[in-house]
Design an enzyme around this catalytic site. Sequence first.
Site, PDB file in Angstrom:
ATOM      1  N   CYS A  26      57.975   4.608  17.696  1.00 45.50           N
ATOM      2  CA  CYS A  26      59.115   3.852  18.231  1.00 45.50           C
ATOM      3  C   CYS A  26      59.951   4.661  19.224  1.00 45.50           C
ATOM      4  O   CYS A  26      60.835   4.098  19.864  1.00 45.50           O
ATOM      5  CB  CYS A  26      60.002   3.375  17.091  1.00 45.50           C
ATOM      6  SG  CYS A  26      59.073   2.866  15.646  1.00 45.50           S
ATOM      7  N   HIS A  54      69.341   2.183  17.226  1.00 46.82           N
ATOM      8  CA  HIS A  54      67.926   1.869  16.997  1.00 46.82           C
ATOM      9  C   HIS A  54      67.859   0.545  16.225  1.00 46.82           C
ATOM     10  O   HIS A  54      67.085  -0.322  16.562  1.00 46.82           O
ATOM     11  CB  HIS A  54      67.258   3.011  16.244  1.00 46.82           C
ATOM     12  CG  HIS A  54      65.786   2.849  16.081  1.00 46.82           C
ATOM     13  ND1 HIS A  54      64.937   2.699  17.158  1.00 46.82           N
ATOM     14  CD2 HIS A  54      65.001   2.798  14.976  1.00 46.82           C
ATOM     15  CE1 HIS A  54      63.695   2.560  16.710  1.00 46.82           C
ATOM     16  NE2 HIS A  54      63.706   2.604  15.398  1.00 46.82           N
ATOM     17  N   GLU A  90      70.993   5.202   9.816  1.00 44.49           N
ATOM     18  CA  GLU A  90      71.605   5.270  11.151  1.00 44.49           C
ATOM     19  C   GLU A  90      73.113   5.006  11.094  1.00 44.49           C
ATOM     20  O   GLU A  90      73.885   5.639  11.829  1.00 44.49           O
ATOM     21  CB  GLU A  90      70.916   4.276  12.105  1.00 44.49           C
ATOM     22  CG  GLU A  90      71.406   4.453  13.537  1.00 44.49           C
ATOM     23  CD  GLU A  90      70.655   3.584  14.537  1.00 44.49           C
ATOM     24  OE1 GLU A  90      69.967   2.631  14.105  1.00 44.49           O
ATOM     25  OE2 GLU A  90      70.762   3.870  15.749  1.00 44.49           O
ATOM     26  N   LYS A 136      67.688  -5.253  18.991  1.00 37.31           N
ATOM     27  CA  LYS A 136      66.377  -5.680  18.475  1.00 37.31           C
ATOM     28  C   LYS A 136      66.461  -7.080  17.873  1.00 37.31           C
ATOM     29  O   LYS A 136      65.445  -7.763  17.731  1.00 37.31           O
ATOM     30  CB  LYS A 136      65.845  -4.693  17.436  1.00 37.31           C
ATOM     31  CG  LYS A 136      65.279  -3.411  18.050  1.00 37.31           C
ATOM     32  CD  LYS A 136      64.625  -2.519  17.001  1.00 37.31           C
ATOM     33  CE  LYS A 136      63.957  -1.310  17.624  1.00 37.31           C
ATOM     34  NZ  LYS A 136      64.932  -0.313  18.134  1.00 37.31           N
ATOM     35  N   HIS A 183      61.251  -5.810  17.867  1.00 30.25           N
ATOM     36  CA  HIS A 183      60.931  -4.382  17.880  1.00 30.25           C
ATOM     37  C   HIS A 183      59.721  -4.185  18.793  1.00 30.25           C
ATOM     38  O   HIS A 183      58.610  -4.561  18.453  1.00 30.25           O
ATOM     39  CB  HIS A 183      60.626  -3.914  16.453  1.00 30.25           C
ATOM     40  CG  HIS A 183      60.659  -2.419  16.312  1.00 30.25           C
ATOM     41  ND1 HIS A 183      60.677  -1.567  17.390  1.00 30.25           N
ATOM     42  CD2 HIS A 183      60.696  -1.627  15.208  1.00 30.25           C
ATOM     43  CE1 HIS A 183      60.707  -0.309  16.958  1.00 30.25           C
ATOM     44  NE2 HIS A 183      60.727  -0.322  15.643  1.00 30.25           N
ATOM     45  N   PHE A 207      58.706   6.314  13.336  1.00 30.47           N
ATOM     46  CA  PHE A 207      57.770   6.724  12.289  1.00 30.47           C
ATOM     47  C   PHE A 207      57.173   8.059  12.744  1.00 30.47           C
ATOM     48  O   PHE A 207      56.870   8.248  13.920  1.00 30.47           O
ATOM     49  CB  PHE A 207      56.635   5.697  12.150  1.00 30.47           C
ATOM     50  CG  PHE A 207      57.015   4.488  11.330  1.00 30.47           C
ATOM     51  CD1 PHE A 207      58.223   4.398  10.668  1.00 30.47           C
ATOM     52  CD2 PHE A 207      56.120   3.429  11.226  1.00 30.47           C
ATOM     53  CE1 PHE A 207      58.549   3.276   9.920  1.00 30.47           C
ATOM     54  CE2 PHE A 207      56.439   2.296  10.472  1.00 30.47           C
ATOM     55  CZ  PHE A 207      57.656   2.218   9.826  1.00 30.47           C
TER      56      PHE A 207
END
Lengths: 97, 408
Positions: free
Chosen positions: B162, B303, B314, B332, B337, B397
């Site tokens: 990501c 994010h 976050e 998002k 995403h 990830f």
Amino acid sequence: MPSYSSSSPVFNSIATILVKQFDVARDTIAPGAALSELGLDSLSLMEFVFAVEDAFHLRLPEDRLDPREAGITLGHLCEAIEAQIDCKLDSPMAAQA
Amino acid sequence: MSSTRVQVTGIGFVTPLGCTSVSFDDALFNGHSAVRARTLGIEGLDPIELAVAACDFDAAAVRSSSRLPLDRGTAMALAAARDAAAQAGLGAGSVDPERLGIFWGSGLAGAGSFDDTTRVLYGQQRRMRPTTVLTVMPNAAAAELALHFSAQGAVIAYACACASSAVAIGEAMRAIRGGWIDAAIVGGHEAMLTPGVMASWHAMRVTAPPPPGAPASACRPFSGDRAGFALGEGAAALVLESAAHAKARGAVSASSLFLAGYATNCDATHITSPDTAGQVRAMRAALRDAGIEAAQIGHVNAHGTATIAGDAAEAASIREVFGNATPVSATKAIHGHVLGGGGAIELVAALRTLARGMLPPTANLRVPDAAFDLDLVRGEAREARNLRHVLSNSFAFGGTNAVLIAGR
């Protein structure tokens, strides 16, 4: 060498694929034109044969038609397509789609 | 902090919110979600209900330099990059080819093409495309862009899930600052809405189910009832140039936007679980790189994946770096995403935020998680005159964190 008709539906179909998907100039496309003279590299030629197989819903046997082989013409390709269409007893008209 | 300012002279994109700044801004500042329901039917499996944000994009209409078939994501990359280069006026002769780089990110790159080709291989047709490797390889898009723009400098593909495109953009900024290149076409893409790839994501239990009758509200970042993300697709490209290069060719007036800072690091704690401490380190390093204080950041583009663990980590890291007075949004919710392309698309959102002086709302956020002590922008867009710096987070990830700071 028997000359293939440039007015056949099969020829017109593959000519359209060459023009629309591979940017080949229409005036270079003739039954007597060799595949190796279309300005396509070896990978593009193989993709072209794939596109033809997709359009006609058939498989062209590699022993009959290796697009990298010198001297194979668009007319030969059309004959190979028609031979495969004749083999497909189930739905020959699907090939025109 | 470096004395070389890196200007953004062109922006182009293909997103679920459209391909023009008009459609993008309309969705961004009004919180209009492009997420829709899609049923994934795979023979032998129960139907899977997914929330996805797809692009209205005809990949077949995009031609490669070599006339070979393109992966859908590569086609998106090419379309976005052409728009960015056109906006920047980056034509032949305007840049030394050896001083032009391509820095491009994608998480799964050609996974969609591989899914498509192997489905044929194992299906009735039993054949393999001769160009499968070329469409699947992770540098397919970078290579295609290099061919198209005759870029003979560094042409590099970045794959860090990501964070891929955020890392690509940041590394290009460093290469320009370092004097290795004068200009770069940067960004990233993802095109993963094929059956096998969507099923892979669903199997991780991180995707949100589409609520019956209201699929557009599937992704609810920072909400108390958040349930995961919607899969998206798309690409975004920027033209980056040293200010001197842009000025010399008369492009500097086209844009007052620049990249002010960047940092990347790795949590090195868990393959998926986010780490607040690693995120804090990354944001602080980006602030140091930009040479500014946390209080000078006027907006944080989070994010914000809307997973339980991701948003909690976050929210804590933003709180630690900024306190609770800096406005935060997560986009998002509306574009899904976009994985490796997400950092680039969200940087475009950050640049539009700067350009418009307006903070986008976090769509679908009615009741924030009570545990989060943040100024979350929700409901309507908020006016923000004198906005000078915005920060965009991308956390991946694999533990890679990437933080970009844009300025005007």
